[in-house]
Design a protein around this motif. Structure first.
Motif, PDB file in Angstrom:
ATOM      1  N   GLY A 271       8.070  10.393  -7.852  1.00  0.00           N
ATOM      2  CA  GLY A 271       6.724  10.184  -7.318  1.00  0.00           C
ATOM      3  C   GLY A 271       6.746   9.390  -6.026  1.00  0.00           C
ATOM      4  N   THR A 272       7.592   8.368  -5.996  1.00  0.00           N
ATOM      5  CA  THR A 272       7.716   7.549  -4.792  1.00  0.00           C
ATOM      6  C   THR A 272       8.344   8.356  -3.664  1.00  0.00           C
ATOM      7  N   VAL A 273       9.335   9.174  -4.000  1.00  0.00           N
ATOM      8  CA  VAL A 273       9.973  10.048  -3.008  1.00  0.00           C
ATOM      9  C   VAL A 273       8.936  10.998  -2.408  1.00  0.00           C
TER      10      VAL A 273
ATOM     11  N   LEU B 184      13.246   5.566   1.205  1.00  0.00           N
ATOM     12  CA  LEU B 184      13.405   6.880   0.579  1.00  0.00           C
ATOM     13  C   LEU B 184      14.740   6.983  -0.156  1.00  0.00           C
ATOM     14  N   MET B 185      15.799   6.480   0.447  1.00  0.00           N
ATOM     15  CA  MET B 185      17.117   6.512  -0.202  1.00  0.00           C
ATOM     16  C   MET B 185      17.115   5.690  -1.479  1.00  0.00           C
ATOM     17  N   SER B 186      16.500   4.523  -1.430  1.00  0.00           N
ATOM     18  CA  SER B 186      16.474   3.652  -2.613  1.00  0.00           C
ATOM     19  C   SER B 186      15.672   4.273  -3.741  1.00  0.00           C
TER      20      SER B 186
ATOM     21  N   ARG C 207      12.058  20.510  -1.452  1.00  0.00           N
ATOM     22  CA  ARG C 207      10.719  21.041  -1.123  1.00  0.00           C
ATOM     23  C   ARG C 207      10.163  20.362   0.113  1.00  0.00           C
ATOM     24  N   LEU C 208      10.582  19.114   0.324  1.00  0.00           N
ATOM     25  CA  LEU C 208      10.087  18.343   1.460  1.00  0.00           C
ATOM     26  C   LEU C 208      10.935  18.541   2.711  1.00  0.00           C
TER      27      LEU C 208
ATOM     28  N   GLY D   8       6.329  13.014   1.748  1.00  0.00           N
ATOM     29  CA  GLY D   8       5.202  13.929   1.877  1.00  0.00           C
ATOM     30  C   GLY D   8       3.992  13.333   2.559  1.00  0.00           C
ATOM     31  N   THR D   9       3.642  12.107   2.188  1.00  0.00           N
ATOM     32  CA  THR D   9       2.452  11.449   2.740  1.00  0.00           C
ATOM     33  C   THR D   9       2.767  10.622   3.978  1.00  0.00           C
TER      34      THR D   9
END
Length: 208
Positions: free
Chosen positions: A162-164, A152-154, A203-204, A169-170
């Protein structure tokens, strides 16, 4: 702004020796039509050591092609070469069957942890590879590399919103996790000025 042709020339100069040594490589570069294609196919080759990239089986381009002596013989490479190929393959986003073959051959040697390259795949925004590590190889979404970075940091560091979103989220990645310097994904995105990524993290549930 650099044109497609100028980018081809710059990549060609950087990889001149490798283009000459690898059959069909120059023709392949010249046939690409967009900057995105050029960087995806060749950008990371500029960082692969020459002695590896010049081996038709080892360079990222050759790994993509998987010609003849490809996947089934990758285990014949020295461990150090396999580690470098694996790292670059993840960052460049090559086919997962190749990545898995390299990973499994390294795992047998007890000299590798998939956690180390989750961050590489994330920095390239290659969610398919990250999800394959999580789903197929059982790697923890919050696994850290030697510097305490998570995928997530990278992803946040490169602005891959989108990757974040997918990671947090998923796959429920920890948005409050911090690296060895105490920086969270939100802090990292803020330093880089990635507003969309920052908003997505908030938001997450990210607060710091």
């Amino acid at each position: 702004e650099m044109s497609v042709e100028d980018m081809k020339k710059r990549i060609g100069r950087a990889l001149e020796d490798r283009l000459k040594r690898t059959p069909g490589m120059e023709e392949h570069l010249m046939a690409l039509g967009t900057k995105e294609e050029i960087m995806r196919e060749y950008g990371m080759l500029a960082y692969v050591p020459g002695e590896i990239a010049n081996n038709a089986m080892c360079g990222v381009w050759a790994l993509r092609q998987v010609r003849g002596v490809g996947v089934e013989n990758l285990g014949g490479l020295k461990v150090k070469e396999r580690r470098k190929c694996f790292w670059h393959a993840c960052r460049a986003g090559v086919d997962f069957s190749i990545i898995r073959s390299l990973y499994e051959s390294l795992l047998v040697e007890n000299c590798f942890a998939a956690e180390d390259v989750m961050t590489c795949a994330a920095s390239g925004g290659h969610l398919d590879i990250i999800e394959a590590f999580i789903g197929t190889l059982g790697v923890d979404v919050d696994a850290v590399d030697e510097y305490g970075n998570t995928a997530l940091m990278s992803a946040a560091q490169k602005g891959h919103t989108g990757t974040v979103n997918a990671l947090a989220g998923t796959h429920n990645a920890n948005v409050e996790a911090a690296d060895q310097e105490g920086k969270t994904a939100l802090m990292i995105a803020e330093v880089r000025g990635y507003t969309d990524t920052m908003n997505a993290l908030r938001r997450l549930g990210a607060t710091i």
